[in-house]
Scaffold this motif. Structure first.
Motif, PDB file in Angstrom:
ATOM      1  N   VAL A  17     -10.047  -5.244  -3.027  1.00 27.36           N
ATOM      2  CA  VAL A  17     -10.327  -4.381  -1.885  1.00 27.36           C
ATOM      3  C   VAL A  17     -11.392  -3.352  -2.252  1.00 27.36           C
ATOM      4  O   VAL A  17     -11.602  -3.044  -3.425  1.00 27.36           O
ATOM      5  CB  VAL A  17      -9.047  -3.666  -1.390  1.00 27.36           C
ATOM      6  N   HIS A  18     -12.030  -2.820  -1.224  1.00 28.83           N
ATOM      7  CA  HIS A  18     -13.030  -1.765  -1.415  1.00 28.83           C
ATOM      8  C   HIS A  18     -12.387  -0.424  -1.069  1.00 28.83           C
ATOM      9  O   HIS A  18     -11.852  -0.275   0.032  1.00 28.83           O
ATOM     10  CB  HIS A  18     -14.248  -2.020  -0.516  1.00 28.83           C
ATOM     11  N   PRO A  19     -12.415   0.569  -1.984  1.00 27.44           N
ATOM     12  CA  PRO A  19     -11.863   1.883  -1.643  1.00 27.44           C
ATOM     13  C   PRO A  19     -12.702   2.550  -0.554  1.00 27.44           C
ATOM     14  O   PRO A  19     -13.929   2.519  -0.599  1.00 27.44           O
ATOM     15  CB  PRO A  19     -11.917   2.656  -2.959  1.00 27.44           C
ATOM     16  N   HIS A  25      -4.642  12.032   4.319  1.00 28.63           N
ATOM     17  CA  HIS A  25      -3.997  10.947   5.068  1.00 28.63           C
ATOM     18  C   HIS A  25      -3.450   9.866   4.140  1.00 28.63           C
ATOM     19  O   HIS A  25      -2.606   9.083   4.543  1.00 28.63           O
ATOM     20  CB  HIS A  25      -4.976  10.308   6.048  1.00 28.63           C
ATOM     21  N   GLY A  26      -3.985   9.809   2.923  1.00 29.92           N
ATOM     22  CA  GLY A  26      -3.569   8.795   1.963  1.00 29.92           C
ATOM     23  C   GLY A  26      -4.756   7.994   1.462  1.00 29.92           C
ATOM     24  O   GLY A  26      -5.921   8.321   1.717  1.00 29.92           O
ATOM     25  N   LEU A  27      -4.436   6.936   0.755  1.00 27.15           N
ATOM     26  CA  LEU A  27      -5.450   6.035   0.225  1.00 27.15           C
ATOM     27  C   LEU A  27      -5.759   4.971   1.274  1.00 27.15           C
ATOM     28  O   LEU A  27      -4.846   4.318   1.786  1.00 27.15           O
ATOM     29  CB  LEU A  27      -4.939   5.368  -1.054  1.00 27.15           C
ATOM     30  N   ARG A  28      -7.053   4.813   1.595  1.00 26.27           N
ATOM     31  CA  ARG A  28      -7.487   3.765   2.516  1.00 26.27           C
ATOM     32  C   ARG A  28      -8.388   2.799   1.761  1.00 26.27           C
ATOM     33  O   ARG A  28      -9.269   3.216   1.013  1.00 26.27           O
ATOM     34  CB  ARG A  28      -8.222   4.352   3.723  1.00 26.27           C
ATOM     35  N   VAL A  29      -8.143   1.503   1.994  1.00 28.47           N
ATOM     36  CA  VAL A  29      -8.951   0.461   1.368  1.00 28.47           C
ATOM     37  C   VAL A  29      -9.351  -0.555   2.428  1.00 28.47           C
ATOM     38  O   VAL A  29      -8.691  -0.708   3.454  1.00 28.47           O
ATOM     39  CB  VAL A  29      -8.204  -0.224   0.196  1.00 28.47           C
ATOM     40  N   TRP A  30     -10.437  -1.256   2.161  1.00 27.16           N
ATOM     41  CA  TRP A  30     -10.994  -2.249   3.084  1.00 27.16           C
ATOM     42  C   TRP A  30     -10.847  -3.625   2.465  1.00 27.16           C
ATOM     43  O   TRP A  30     -11.254  -3.850   1.312  1.00 27.16           O
ATOM     44  CB  TRP A  30     -12.453  -1.925   3.348  1.00 27.16           C
ATOM     45  N   ARG A  67      -9.425 -12.459   9.274  1.00 29.04           N
ATOM     46  CA  ARG A  67      -9.424 -11.082   9.760  1.00 29.04           C
ATOM     47  C   ARG A  67      -9.857 -10.106   8.680  1.00 29.04           C
ATOM     48  O   ARG A  67      -9.583 -10.304   7.499  1.00 29.04           O
ATOM     49  CB  ARG A  67      -8.023 -10.684  10.237  1.00 29.04           C
ATOM     50  N   ASP A  68     -10.501  -9.032   9.115  1.00 29.60           N
ATOM     51  CA  ASP A  68     -10.801  -7.892   8.252  1.00 29.60           C
ATOM     52  C   ASP A  68      -9.658  -6.899   8.412  1.00 29.60           C
ATOM     53  O   ASP A  68      -9.072  -6.787   9.495  1.00 29.60           O
ATOM     54  CB  ASP A  68     -12.110  -7.219   8.676  1.00 29.60           C
ATOM     55  N   VAL A  69      -9.370  -6.149   7.344  1.00 27.06           N
ATOM     56  CA  VAL A  69      -8.216  -5.248   7.382  1.00 27.06           C
ATOM     57  C   VAL A  69      -8.551  -3.908   6.739  1.00 27.06           C
ATOM     58  O   VAL A  69      -9.062  -3.863   5.618  1.00 27.06           O
ATOM     59  CB  VAL A  69      -7.004  -5.858   6.635  1.00 27.06           C
ATOM     60  N   LEU A  70      -8.248  -2.842   7.461  1.00 31.72           N
ATOM     61  CA  LEU A  70      -8.248  -1.501   6.894  1.00 31.72           C
ATOM     62  C   LEU A  70      -6.792  -1.188   6.570  1.00 31.72           C
ATOM     63  O   LEU A  70      -5.919  -1.328   7.435  1.00 31.72           O
ATOM     64  CB  LEU A  70      -8.796  -0.483   7.901  1.00 31.72           C
ATOM     65  N   ILE A  71      -6.510  -0.794   5.329  1.00 32.25           N
ATOM     66  CA  ILE A  71      -5.137  -0.555   4.881  1.00 32.25           C
ATOM     67  C   ILE A  71      -4.993   0.915   4.480  1.00 32.25           C
ATOM     68  O   ILE A  71      -5.786   1.424   3.689  1.00 32.25           O
ATOM     69  CB  ILE A  71      -4.760  -1.461   3.698  1.00 32.25           C
TER      70      ILE A  71
END
Length: 193
Positions: A17-19, A25-30, A67-71
């Motif tokens: 994943v890409h940070p 809000h927390g850690l988001r990864v792509w 699908r692309d996902v933002l986590i």
């Protein structure tokens, strides 16, 4: 960075994943389509009577598709929230119930709890994988009945936030677009993940 899921002591998934951000809000990864990932495959994955048999299923390298996902990993939360996109169109949220993330130099580790919550764009929701969750409860290496109650309660709290339209189900990041300069992340070339 590497995002690994564990079931017991065994890696069940590994995602490149890409940070995106690590803030209040927390850690988001792509996780874009085309990214490298690995998962356990075969008949033992869903029906393994023991955690050791589950760990014997092969870990196969694949390419994330469709699908692309933002986590989002909210700080201290026992879940992650996923925004699904296809061709830049928001499809809905997915809540993965899991242990609080553990950070390491190459990324993060989570322990997956099988049970998930699917939230549609209209914020209606439903449980996912209840049978697998129930079958794993009280098995060595998974979770006890009391832990299962806490896991389900976490899912109900998140579902209530979705019904009420509270963050992160308030429209935040439903229009997320990655930086076009970001490379598609790939798994490390080493044989162990």
């Amino acid at each position: 960075m590497l995002r690994r899921y564990f079931r017991g002591p065994h890696v069940s998934w590994a995602q490149a994943v890409h940070p995106v951000a690590d803030d209040e809000h927390g850690l988001r990864v792509w996780l874009p389509a085309g990214a490298g990932f690995a998962c356990r495959v075969g008949p033992l994955v869903q029906g393994a009577p023991t955690i050791e048999q589950y760990g014997a299923a092969p870990l196969e390298r694949r390419t994330w598709a469709d699908r692309d996902v933002l986590i989002l990993h909210p700080p201290g939360a026992a879940h992650s929230v996923w925004w699904f996109f296809r061709e830049r169109r928001f499809l809905g949220w997915y809540v993965n119930l899991e242990a609080v993330i553990a950070r390491h130099p190459n990324g993060i580790d989570v322990v997956d709890h099988h049970l998930d919550v699917v939230v549609d764009p209209d914020r209606s929701w439903r449980w996912k994988d209840e049978d697998t969750f129930a079958a794993s409860t009280d098995r060595p290496g998974f979770w006890s009945t009391s832990e299962a109650s806490a896991i389900r309660a976490e899912g109900r709290r998140v579902a209530a936030a979705a019904e009420a339209g509270r963050f992160p189900f308030d429209g935040t990041w439903c229009d997320f677009r990655p930086d076009p300069a970001w490379p598609v992340p790939q798994l490390p070339h080493s044989t162990t993940i």
